[in-house]
Design an enzyme around this catalytic site. Structure first.
Site, PDB file in Angstrom:
ATOM      1  N   PRO A  29       0.718  -1.223   0.165  1.00 52.28           N
ATOM      2  CA  PRO A  29       0.035   0.075  -0.027  1.00 52.28           C
ATOM      3  C   PRO A  29       0.701   1.199  -0.067  1.00 52.28           C
ATOM      4  O   PRO A  29       1.837   1.303   0.733  1.00 52.28           O
ATOM      5  CB  PRO A  29      -0.736   0.090   1.181  1.00 52.28           C
ATOM      6  CG  PRO A  29      -0.578  -1.342   1.926  1.00 52.28           C
ATOM      7  CD  PRO A  29       0.776  -2.083   1.271  1.00 52.28           C
ATOM      8  N   THR A  31       0.621   5.292  -0.231  1.00 54.84           N
ATOM      9  CA  THR A  31      -0.501   6.462  -0.166  1.00 54.84           C
ATOM     10  C   THR A  31      -0.037   7.665  -1.367  1.00 54.84           C
ATOM     11  O   THR A  31       1.288   7.947  -1.480  1.00 54.84           O
ATOM     12  CB  THR A  31      -0.292   7.430   1.149  1.00 54.84           C
ATOM     13  OG1 THR A  31      -1.083   6.337   2.263  1.00 54.84           O
ATOM     14  CG2 THR A  31      -1.082   8.759   0.909  1.00 54.84           C
ATOM     15  N   ALA A 215      -0.155  -0.502  11.572  1.00 54.56           N
ATOM     16  CA  ALA A 215       1.248   0.004  11.311  1.00 54.56           C
ATOM     17  C   ALA A 215       1.293   1.523  11.351  1.00 54.56           C
ATOM     18  O   ALA A 215       0.323   2.130  11.428  1.00 54.56           O
ATOM     19  CB  ALA A 215       2.034  -0.802  10.126  1.00 54.56           C
ATOM     20  N   TYR A 218      -0.608   4.738  13.122  1.00 54.14           N
ATOM     21  CA  TYR A 218      -1.919   5.254  13.022  1.00 54.14           C
ATOM     22  C   TYR A 218      -3.005   4.477  14.307  1.00 54.14           C
ATOM     23  O   TYR A 218      -2.288   3.685  14.960  1.00 54.14           O
ATOM     24  CB  TYR A 218      -2.317   4.797  11.571  1.00 54.14           C
ATOM     25  CG  TYR A 218      -1.653   5.579  10.779  1.00 54.14           C
ATOM     26  CD1 TYR A 218      -1.795   7.005  10.549  1.00 54.14           C
ATOM     27  CD2 TYR A 218      -0.869   4.727   9.666  1.00 54.14           C
ATOM     28  CE1 TYR A 218      -1.151   7.486   9.545  1.00 54.14           C
ATOM     29  CE2 TYR A 218      -0.128   5.383   8.586  1.00 54.14           C
ATOM     30  CZ  TYR A 218      -0.169   7.125   8.700  1.00 54.14           C
ATOM     31  OH  TYR A 218       0.523   7.716   7.844  1.00 54.14           O
ATOM     32  N   ARG A 357       8.857   1.927  -3.134  1.00 51.23           N
ATOM     33  CA  ARG A 357       9.261   2.854  -4.150  1.00 51.23           C
ATOM     34  C   ARG A 357       9.601   2.359  -5.451  1.00 51.23           C
ATOM     35  O   ARG A 357       9.639   3.064  -6.530  1.00 51.23           O
ATOM     36  CB  ARG A 357      10.459   3.783  -3.429  1.00 51.23           C
ATOM     37  CG  ARG A 357      10.191   4.641  -2.349  1.00 51.23           C
ATOM     38  CD  ARG A 357      11.117   5.258  -1.246  1.00 51.23           C
ATOM     39  NE  ARG A 357      11.698   3.903  -0.425  1.00 51.23           N
ATOM     40  CZ  ARG A 357      12.703   4.202   0.529  1.00 51.23           C
ATOM     41  NH1 ARG A 357      12.963   5.432   0.545  1.00 51.23           N
ATOM     42  NH2 ARG A 357      12.973   3.327   1.066  1.00 51.23           N
TER      43      ARG A 357
END
Length: 403
Positions: A29, A31, A215, A218, A357
């Site tokens: 995931p 963002t 994780a 949050y 990345r």
């Protein structure tokens, strides 16, 4: 005698529950801040389908479970009908390429501001201690401590989000008698239902499962970590109490959609957003053993940060105890490159490895790893801009480079 091609561990198949993965390279995931108004956009169809391969495993960016779950601009949600409908063509595009697609469901907790909260209210957390204003350049707002009687509502938000994520559109095809009647009225000329007549058929499959985001500092992580959670009730104090909220969410989601569709992401060793634990080894091991009781599909765990000691980078921590304790598929994350990922698989340190990345900048990363081809360099400056193309869908494929 012909030379044999050496096996590339990352490109070997893996059976993850009912899913047959063709390789072990995971899109984690990420963002991207391009879901305007918290609604997934058509450009995400291109972005995710670019990175999908037959039998490849992709996890969608962190997706809010409710209107209190937001803390960053233009991140997607899955709590409204509009959001659920907007995800459908994105999921369809991944499925058309044979990919397996999970949705990461999250709540930011105290990592938010009044501006992201309904009616400008305070963000919610396990505590009323806030993130230091100025971290990551944001003036974080002081949170409000959740009351015990409010916690089941948050658990329910995760349950409903999971249901929304895997929602399928089911239609009932006509019976043979109805087909004959429709054909007589010319409504069904030249249309053949074949063996499906009279059966229920899914027009839209939905995500294949969900990843619970526990994780990165949050909400769930805030409850688990002892430097943040200062509660004195059954959700604070002991390790078991601090993990209660996380495990209640796991149980609720498993009961709603089935354990074979549930994964979880953890970062016990990290201190993102000032969310640190004083005994991360115990926390990680406890969670790995506890989620076993719910038979979830996988654990996705972020590596401990390496510290420079003298001329070398070292850490006293390891994911191995968690890996050995957990019974399902184990995914390692944390700045891996090709050789490190291959070694992790070859050494049985992990079943799968996620590449954030590198996958962001190389939509055909599995092919590049197979050929040991050069990689595009990522541009950090475009990670979180709202542009629907630049830094998002414009990274070239290997074929484009060689054209």
């Amino acid at each position: 005698m012909a030379a044999t091609t050496p096996t590339i561990p990352l490109l070997t198949p893996h059976k993850m529950g009912k899913f047959n993965l063709s390789h072990r390279i995971v899109l984690p995931p990420l963002t991207r801040n391009r879901s305007y108004g918290n609604v997934p956009q058509p450009h995400a169809i291109i972005y995710y389908s670019q990175r999908a391969t037959h039998g490849g495993f992709l996890i969608a960016e962190a997706t809010g479970v409710s209107d209190t779950a937001q803390g960053y601009p233009d991140t997607p949600g899955i709590w409204t009908r509009e959001q659920v409908e907007a995800w459908k063509p994105i999921v369809d595009a991944v499925h058309e390429k044979g990919g397996i697609f999970f949705c990461q469901i999250w709540h930011v907790g105290r990592v938010s501001t009044y501006g992201f909260q309904p009616n400008g209210e305070a963000p919610i957390s396990c505590t009323d201690k806030g993130v230091t204003p100025g971290i990551d350049g944001v003036d974080w707002s002081p949170p409000r401590r959740l009351r015990i009687n409010e916690i089941p509502d948050i658990v329910n938000d995760f349950r409903l989000a999971a249901r929304n994520a895997i929602e399928a559109e089911i239609v009932s095809l006509p019976t043979p008698k109805e087909v004959r009647r429709l054909q007589m009225t010319h409504t069904l000329d030249n249309f053949h239902f074949g063996p499906f007549i009279g059966h229920l058929v899914a027009l839209f499959q939905g995500f294949d499962g969900v990843e619970i985001h526990g994780a990165n500092g949050y909400l769930i992580d805030q409850f688990m970590k002892d430097t943040v959670n200062d509660r004195t009730d059954e959700y604070g104090g002991t390790l078991e109490n601090r993990c209660r909220f996380a495990l209640e969410i796991v149980e609720a989601v498993v009961n709603e959609i089935g354990a074979d569709k549930v994964g979880m992401r953890l970062s016990p060793f990290a201190d993102y957003m000032e969310t640190k634990d004083t005994n991360p080894n115990s926390l990680g091991l406890y969670m790995a053993e506890s989620v076993n009781k719910h038979n979830i599909l996988y654990l996705h765990v972020i590596e401990p940060r390496m510290l420079k000691i003298g001329d070398k980078y070292e850490t006293s921590h390891s994911l191995l105890p968690m890996r050995n304790a957990f019974k399902g598929t184990f995914i390692a994350a944390g700045g891996y490159n090709r050789s490190e990922g291959n070694k992790a698989i070859a050494d049985d340190y992990a079943d799968l490895v996620s590449f954030g990345r590198l996958f962001l900048a190389n939509p055909d990363l599995p092919k590049r790893f197979e050929l040991d081809a050069p990689l595009n360099r990522y541009n950090r400056n475009t990670f979180y801009i709202p542009d629907p193309v630049v830094g998002y869908t414009d990274y070239p494929f290997l074929d484009d480079v060689h054209a």
